[in-house]
Write a protein that holds these residues in place. Structure first.
Motif, PDB file in Angstrom:
ATOM      1  N   VAL A 210      47.740  43.097  43.958  1.00 55.17           N
ATOM      2  CA  VAL A 210      46.703  42.189  44.417  1.00 55.17           C
ATOM      3  C   VAL A 210      45.985  42.916  45.547  1.00 55.17           C
ATOM      4  O   VAL A 210      46.603  43.316  46.538  1.00 55.17           O
ATOM      5  N   VAL A 211      44.686  43.128  45.356  1.00 54.03           N
ATOM      6  CA  VAL A 211      43.883  43.909  46.281  1.00 54.03           C
ATOM      7  C   VAL A 211      42.700  43.064  46.727  1.00 54.03           C
ATOM      8  O   VAL A 211      42.165  42.272  45.948  1.00 54.03           O
ATOM      9  N   CYS A 212      42.276  43.221  47.958  1.00 53.19           N
ATOM     10  CA  CYS A 212      41.084  42.530  48.430  1.00 53.19           C
ATOM     11  C   CYS A 212      39.871  43.150  47.743  1.00 53.19           C
ATOM     12  O   CYS A 212      39.672  44.363  47.790  1.00 53.19           O
ATOM     13  N   GLY A 213      39.066  42.313  47.117  1.00 56.01           N
ATOM     14  CA  GLY A 213      37.872  42.786  46.437  1.00 56.01           C
ATOM     15  C   GLY A 213      36.786  43.247  47.394  1.00 56.01           C
ATOM     16  O   GLY A 213      35.855  43.940  46.993  1.00 56.01           O
ATOM     17  N   ASP A 214      36.889  42.867  48.651  1.00 54.23           N
ATOM     18  CA  ASP A 214      35.874  43.228  49.638  1.00 54.23           C
ATOM     19  C   ASP A 214      36.222  44.515  50.393  1.00 54.23           C
ATOM     20  O   ASP A 214      35.412  45.432  50.458  1.00 54.23           O
ATOM     21  N   CYS A 215      37.426  44.582  50.961  1.00 56.32           N
ATOM     22  CA  CYS A 215      37.766  45.729  51.817  1.00 56.32           C
ATOM     23  C   CYS A 215      38.725  46.720  51.151  1.00 56.32           C
ATOM     24  O   CYS A 215      38.948  47.800  51.676  1.00 56.32           O
ATOM     25  N   GLY A 216      39.300  46.355  50.004  1.00 59.82           N
ATOM     26  CA  GLY A 216      40.162  47.273  49.263  1.00 59.82           C
ATOM     27  C   GLY A 216      41.605  47.340  49.706  1.00 59.82           C
ATOM     28  O   GLY A 216      42.386  48.123  49.175  1.00 59.82           O
ATOM     29  N   LYS A 217      41.989  46.501  50.670  1.00 61.92           N
ATOM     30  CA  LYS A 217      43.366  46.529  51.163  1.00 61.92           C
ATOM     31  C   LYS A 217      44.324  45.924  50.132  1.00 61.92           C
ATOM     32  O   LYS A 217      44.029  44.898  49.525  1.00 61.92           O
ATOM     33  N   ILE A 218      45.462  46.568  49.938  1.00 60.47           N
ATOM     34  CA  ILE A 218      46.509  46.000  49.087  1.00 60.47           C
ATOM     35  C   ILE A 218      47.125  44.843  49.868  1.00 60.47           C
ATOM     36  O   ILE A 218      47.625  45.028  50.974  1.00 60.47           O
ATOM     37  N   ILE A 219      47.067  43.636  49.280  1.00 59.28           N
ATOM     38  CA  ILE A 219      47.537  42.461  50.009  1.00 59.28           C
ATOM     39  C   ILE A 219      48.727  41.774  49.352  1.00 59.28           C
ATOM     40  O   ILE A 219      49.218  40.774  49.870  1.00 59.28           O
ATOM     41  N   GLY A 220      49.206  42.314  48.237  1.00 59.12           N
ATOM     42  CA  GLY A 220      50.383  41.703  47.644  1.00 59.12           C
ATOM     43  C   GLY A 220      50.675  42.201  46.241  1.00 59.12           C
ATOM     44  O   GLY A 220      50.066  43.151  45.747  1.00 59.12           O
ATOM     45  N   TYR A 221      51.626  41.513  45.634  1.00 52.83           N
ATOM     46  CA  TYR A 221      52.065  41.829  44.284  1.00 52.83           C
ATOM     47  C   TYR A 221      51.702  40.670  43.367  1.00 52.83           C
ATOM     48  O   TYR A 221      51.799  39.508  43.769  1.00 52.83           O
ATOM     49  N   PRO A 222      51.310  40.951  42.139  1.00 54.44           N
ATOM     50  CA  PRO A 222      50.961  39.864  41.231  1.00 54.44           C
ATOM     51  C   PRO A 222      52.203  39.129  40.737  1.00 54.44           C
ATOM     52  O   PRO A 222      53.292  39.701  40.661  1.00 54.44           O
ATOM     53  N   SER A 223      52.015  37.855  40.422  1.00 53.91           N
ATOM     54  CA  SER A 223      53.098  37.078  39.825  1.00 53.91           C
ATOM     55  C   SER A 223      53.264  37.529  38.374  1.00 53.91           C
ATOM     56  O   SER A 223      52.355  38.155  37.807  1.00 53.91           O
ATOM     57  N   PRO A 224      54.395  37.205  37.774  1.00 50.49           N
ATOM     58  CA  PRO A 224      54.570  37.557  36.359  1.00 50.49           C
ATOM     59  C   PRO A 224      53.464  36.973  35.469  1.00 50.49           C
ATOM     60  O   PRO A 224      52.988  37.652  34.551  1.00 50.49           O
ATOM     61  N   SER A 225      53.029  35.743  35.752  1.00 55.31           N
ATOM     62  CA  SER A 225      51.968  35.154  34.928  1.00 55.31           C
ATOM     63  C   SER A 225      50.627  35.863  35.155  1.00 55.31           C
ATOM     64  O   SER A 225      49.855  36.048  34.211  1.00 55.31           O
ATOM     65  N   ASP A 226      50.346  36.276  36.395  1.00 51.23           N
ATOM     66  CA  ASP A 226      49.123  37.046  36.663  1.00 51.23           C
ATOM     67  C   ASP A 226      49.148  38.385  35.933  1.00 51.23           C
ATOM     68  O   ASP A 226      48.133  38.830  35.391  1.00 51.23           O
ATOM     69  N   THR A 227      50.310  39.003  35.916  1.00 46.99           N
ATOM     70  CA  THR A 227      50.465  40.277  35.214  1.00 46.99           C
ATOM     71  C   THR A 227      50.215  40.092  33.729  1.00 46.99           C
ATOM     72  O   THR A 227      49.495  40.882  33.097  1.00 46.99           O
ATOM     73  N   ASP A 228      50.790  39.038  33.142  1.00 45.74           N
ATOM     74  CA  ASP A 228      50.583  38.752  31.719  1.00 45.74           C
ATOM     75  C   ASP A 228      49.106  38.523  31.422  1.00 45.74           C
ATOM     76  O   ASP A 228      48.575  39.026  30.426  1.00 45.74           O
ATOM     77  N   LYS A 229      48.421  37.763  32.273  1.00 45.52           N
ATOM     78  CA  LYS A 229      46.995  37.495  32.084  1.00 45.52           C
ATOM     79  C   LYS A 229      46.189  38.787  32.175  1.00 45.52           C
ATOM     80  O   LYS A 229      45.256  39.010  31.396  1.00 45.52           O
ATOM     81  N   PHE A 230      46.530  39.633  33.136  1.00 48.22           N
ATOM     82  CA  PHE A 230      45.811  40.887  33.327  1.00 48.22           C
ATOM     83  C   PHE A 230      45.892  41.771  32.088  1.00 48.22           C
ATOM     84  O   PHE A 230      44.916  42.370  31.672  1.00 48.22           O
ATOM     85  N   TYR A 231      47.089  41.839  31.507  1.00 52.20           N
ATOM     86  CA  TYR A 231      47.295  42.678  30.326  1.00 52.20           C
ATOM     87  C   TYR A 231      47.088  41.929  29.011  1.00 52.20           C
ATOM     88  O   TYR A 231      47.378  42.454  27.954  1.00 52.20           O
ATOM     89  N   ASN A 232      46.593  40.688  29.095  1.00 51.38           N
ATOM     90  CA  ASN A 232      46.341  39.839  27.915  1.00 51.38           C
ATOM     91  C   ASN A 232      47.564  39.679  27.040  1.00 51.38           C
ATOM     92  O   ASN A 232      47.511  39.815  25.819  1.00 51.38           O
TER      93      ASN A 232
END
Length: 83
Positions: free
Chosen positions: A60-82
């Protein structure tokens, strides 16, 4: 022969000087970036990030400043990779 050795010594001194100057600039810009990222409100987005220069990892990265702000949840990961 002596000129060649002197030239090499001068080249080494110049390389060390340039290297040192670049390191100082990098530190200066890294400090400025941290200050900017500290003031940012952070807009979270998922992004593949190269953490070691070899592999990309989903973060999980800030779309504005580019800082890494966390780790995705398992469901976010699944959505990202469809999945």
């Amino acid at each position: 022969m002596k000129e060649n050795k002197d030239d090499k010594k001068k080249d080494i001194v110049e390389i060390k000087k340039k290297s040192s100057e670049l390191k100082l600039l990098i530190e200066k810009y890294q400090k400025s970036l941290k200050e900017i990222q500290g003031e940012c409100k952070h807009t979270p987005t998922l992004k593949l990030v190269s953490e070691n220069g070899v592999t990309n990892t989903l973060r999980v990265v800030c779309g504005d400043c580019g800082k890494i702000i966390g780790y995705p949840s398992p469901s976010d990961t699944d959505k990202f990779y469809n999945i």
